[in-house]
Design an enzyme around this catalytic site. Structure first.
Site, PDB file in Angstrom:
ATOM      1  N   ASP A  10       0.873  -1.164   0.000  1.00  0.00           N
ATOM      2  CA  ASP A  10       0.000   0.000   0.000  1.00  0.00           C
ATOM      3  C   ASP A  10       0.914   1.219   0.000  1.00  0.00           C
ATOM      4  O   ASP A  10       1.682   1.428   0.952  1.00  0.00           O
ATOM      5  CB  ASP A  10      -0.862  -0.040   1.272  1.00  0.00           C
TER       6      ASP A  10
ATOM      7  N   HIS B 218     -11.182  -2.071   3.859  1.00  0.00           N
ATOM      8  CA  HIS B 218     -11.103  -1.668   5.261  1.00  0.00           C
ATOM      9  C   HIS B 218     -11.813  -0.338   5.535  1.00  0.00           C
ATOM     10  O   HIS B 218     -11.812   0.130   6.664  1.00  0.00           O
ATOM     11  CB  HIS B 218      -9.633  -1.556   5.664  1.00  0.00           C
TER      12      HIS B 218
ATOM     13  N   GLU C 291      -6.413   3.558  -6.003  1.00  0.00           N
ATOM     14  CA  GLU C 291      -7.647   3.731  -5.229  1.00  0.00           C
ATOM     15  C   GLU C 291      -8.330   4.994  -5.706  1.00  0.00           C
ATOM     16  O   GLU C 291      -7.781   6.096  -5.551  1.00  0.00           O
ATOM     17  CB  GLU C 291      -7.349   3.847  -3.726  1.00  0.00           C
TER      18      GLU C 291
HETATM   19  C1  NOJ Z   1      -7.758   5.740   1.920  1.00  0.00           C
HETATM   20  C2  NOJ Z   1      -7.509   4.622   2.874  1.00  0.00           C
HETATM   21  O1  NOJ Z   1      -8.052   3.436   2.353  1.00  0.00           O
HETATM   22  C3  NOJ Z   1      -8.101   5.026   4.197  1.00  0.00           C
HETATM   23  O2  NOJ Z   1      -8.122   3.974   5.123  1.00  0.00           O
HETATM   24  C4  NOJ Z   1      -7.332   6.202   4.710  1.00  0.00           C
HETATM   25  O3  NOJ Z   1      -7.921   6.681   5.902  1.00  0.00           O
HETATM   26  C5  NOJ Z   1      -7.314   7.345   3.688  1.00  0.00           C
HETATM   27  N1  NOJ Z   1      -7.040   6.882   2.368  1.00  0.00           N
HETATM   28  C6  NOJ Z   1      -6.266   8.352   4.041  1.00  0.00           C
HETATM   29  O4  NOJ Z   1      -4.998   7.820   3.756  1.00  0.00           O
END
Ligand code: NOJ
Length: 540
Positions: free
Chosen positions: A107, A334, A273
């Site tokens: 990640d 998550h 993402e």
């Molecule tokens: C996306 C992540 O999946 C999430 O868990 C996180 O809080 C935010 N980005 C900030 O990095």
């Protein structure tokens, strides 16, 4: 894209056929008795992942972090937080996973660092520090101070005033997560180096956190008010995110990230993402496919569970894909409510069958394969900063992040200590050990479907053809050469008839209802409530 489309002389990259499994490392397996999962725990559970049959694990962040956002606030891009282990543990994980035929996807969190990252400490130390421009600093506006009206994704203003230097810094998330300035070439170079650090250690790709956020409007214009905002929704939704993300220059930034990966052999994958409407999402493949290999497709995370609606969203997605762009589907992560809680246990099986028979790389979220449901987390147990900032709106993400349920032992096989988040109440009945030994469990179905996807090219790389969306029945065909599979799913709780296409007869090769296994079907079929099956028609 099928093998031919990928180029006659080159087989499709592994991630086209592969199945990705997301691990939230805090909650997967604790080995050192602190109630928090660790890298050694992932190594310990590799045999399970191999048994399940997945191809790659994406591991949520394990870098050194003050954990204001549980690792999405990175204080060092090139190390491992002691709570998760060491770099040596990481190297052992890569070696053991590769030995087991499992790839590793990290990640990567490039939009923001922790406010404890040495870069930010330097940046905030004075206005003329060489790293000042590595972050987004703005003078106060004469009227109300804040440089513009942008809102943090976790509520409140996205700007925090730094009294020592008299300017505001921007943070799309927590104030402990200052945004980097990706317009600065030095930032890009430093982040490319971070990617190389892990690529050199053998990682097979990255899932890039909030990739559509990296570039902001050059003039920092106010976002327009969202006329559709409804009370009780997250504060960020008060505004339309027109200027704070998804800017045209982002595609060049992504192409540069991609070039870093492409300089390595082994088809390293870049996953983005991106929460955007479909027509904006597909731009992230890049105009000439020089962008993300897989811009995450999150449509199923919130789709109304209705056959016509899902048929339409598959069709729209397929139609929007650029030529040669490979699709993907995600059922949980998550940040979102767990699928089994949303649909109930019977439909969780249908969702599994849908995910694993659609055209496109599937991503599944740890625990969904045993039907883990959202675990109520209240009062002093709450950990998620978003829930703490904007309480009682149902935004909290803790319920989707609770420890993996491995067996009946007191810590569910996850830990011998007090777990960092509470265990589900049903862990003694719903766990891997119990489910493995039950041929009718959701886990057994997942394993069967994963194996089937591996055996049948029609499922992994075949074409998709819709057959029907009538009442609660969703049916489609997957074909590869003369191999034809038919998938029939009842998305409702009532029996429904379904007419197989005329002249088509076949054998059930995967089924939610054991009694259907091996059946030969033709003509009209009475599909039971919550039933789904995959039929192999004889090659002709
Ligand atoms: C996306 C992540 O999946 C999430 O868990 C996180 O809080 C935010 N980005 C900030 O990095």
């Amino acid at each position: 894209m099928n093998d031919e489309a990928a180029g006659a002389d080159r087989p499709a990259p592994w991630w086209v056929r592969g199945i990705v499994y997301q691990i939230y490392p805090r909650s997967f397996q604790d080995t050192n008795g602190d109630g928090v999962g660790d890298l050694a725990g992932i190594i310990r559970r590799l045999p399970y992942l191999q048994w399940l049959g997945i191809d790659a694990i994406w591991i949520s962040p394990f870098y050194p972090s003050p954990m204001a956002d549980f690792g999405y606030d990175v204080a060092d891009y090139c190390d491992v937080d002691p709570i998760f282990g060491t770099l040596a543990d990481f190297d052992r994980l890569v070696a053991a996973a590769h030995e087991a035929g499992i790839r590793i996807i990290l990640d990567f969190v490039p939009n923001h660092t922790s406010n404890q990252h040495p870069w930010f400490l330097e940046s905030r130390s004075s206005r003329d520090n060489p790293k000042r421009d590595w972050y987004v600093w703005k003078d106060p506006r004469p009227d109300d101070g804040v440089p513009n009206n942008w809102i943090s994704n976790f509520g409140g203003s996205a700007w925090t005033f730094d009294a020592a230097t008299g300017q505001y810094y921007y943070h799309a998330f927590l104030k402990e997560q200052p945004d980097l300035n990706w317009r600065n070439p030095a930032v890009r170079a430093a982040m490319h180096d971070a990617l190389r650090f892990w690529l050199d250690r053998g990682v097979d790709g990255f899932r890039v956190d909030v990739i559509w956020h990296l570039i902001k409007d050059g003039e920092f214009r106010d976002n327009p008010v969202n006329p559709g905002y409804e009370m009780g929704r997250a504060e960020i939704e008060r505004l339309l995110q027109v200027y704070s993300c998804d800017q045209p220059e982002i595609h060049q930034v992504i192409a540069e990230l991609r070039a870093v990966l492409d300089a390595y052999d082994g088809d390293r994958v870049l996953i983005g993402e991106i929460y955007l409407p479909l027509e904006r999402l597909v731009a992230y493949y890049g105009e000439n496919l020089e962008g993300a290999h897989l811009p995450f497709n999150f449509q199923l995370l919130q789709a109304a569970w209705d056959a016509r609606h899902i048929r339409a969203l598959i069709a729209e997605y397929e139609a929007a894909l650029p030529d040669g762009g490979w699709p993907n589907w995600v059922l949980g992560n998550h940040d979102r409510p767990r699928i089994a809680g949303r649909l109930g246990p019977a439909q969780a099986k249908i969702a599994a069958m849908l995910l694993l028979t659609l055209r496109g790389t599937p991503t599944l979220y740890y625990g969904d394969e045993i039907g883990m449901e959202p675990v109520p987390v209240t009062g002093a147990d709450i950990r998620d900063p978003w829930e703490l900032n904007e309480p009682d709106l149902g935004l909290g993400r803790d319920p989707s992040r609770t420890p993996m349920q491995w067996d009946r032992s007191p810590g569910a096989g996850f830990t011998e200590a007090k777990p960092w988040l509470p265990l589900a109440r049903d862990w003694q009945d719903r766990n891997v050990e119990v489910a493995m030994n039950d041929p009718d469990s959701l886990l057994s179905l997942y394993r069967r479907l994963i194996a089937l996807r591996r055996e049948e090219e029609a499922l992994s790389v075949g074409a998709y053809l819709e057959l029907a969306a009538e009442g609660d029945i969703l049916a489609y065909q997957r074909t590869y050469g003369d191999h034809v599979l038919v998938v029939v799913l009842n998305l409702g709780h009532h029996a429904m008839p379904f007419d197989l296409p005329p002249g088509l007869a076949g054998e059930v090769i995967a089924a939610t209802h054991g009694a259907r296994d091996g059946a030969r079907l033709t003509g009209r079929v009475e599909v039971a409530p919550d039933e789904g099956f995959v039929l192999r028609t004889a090659p002709h």
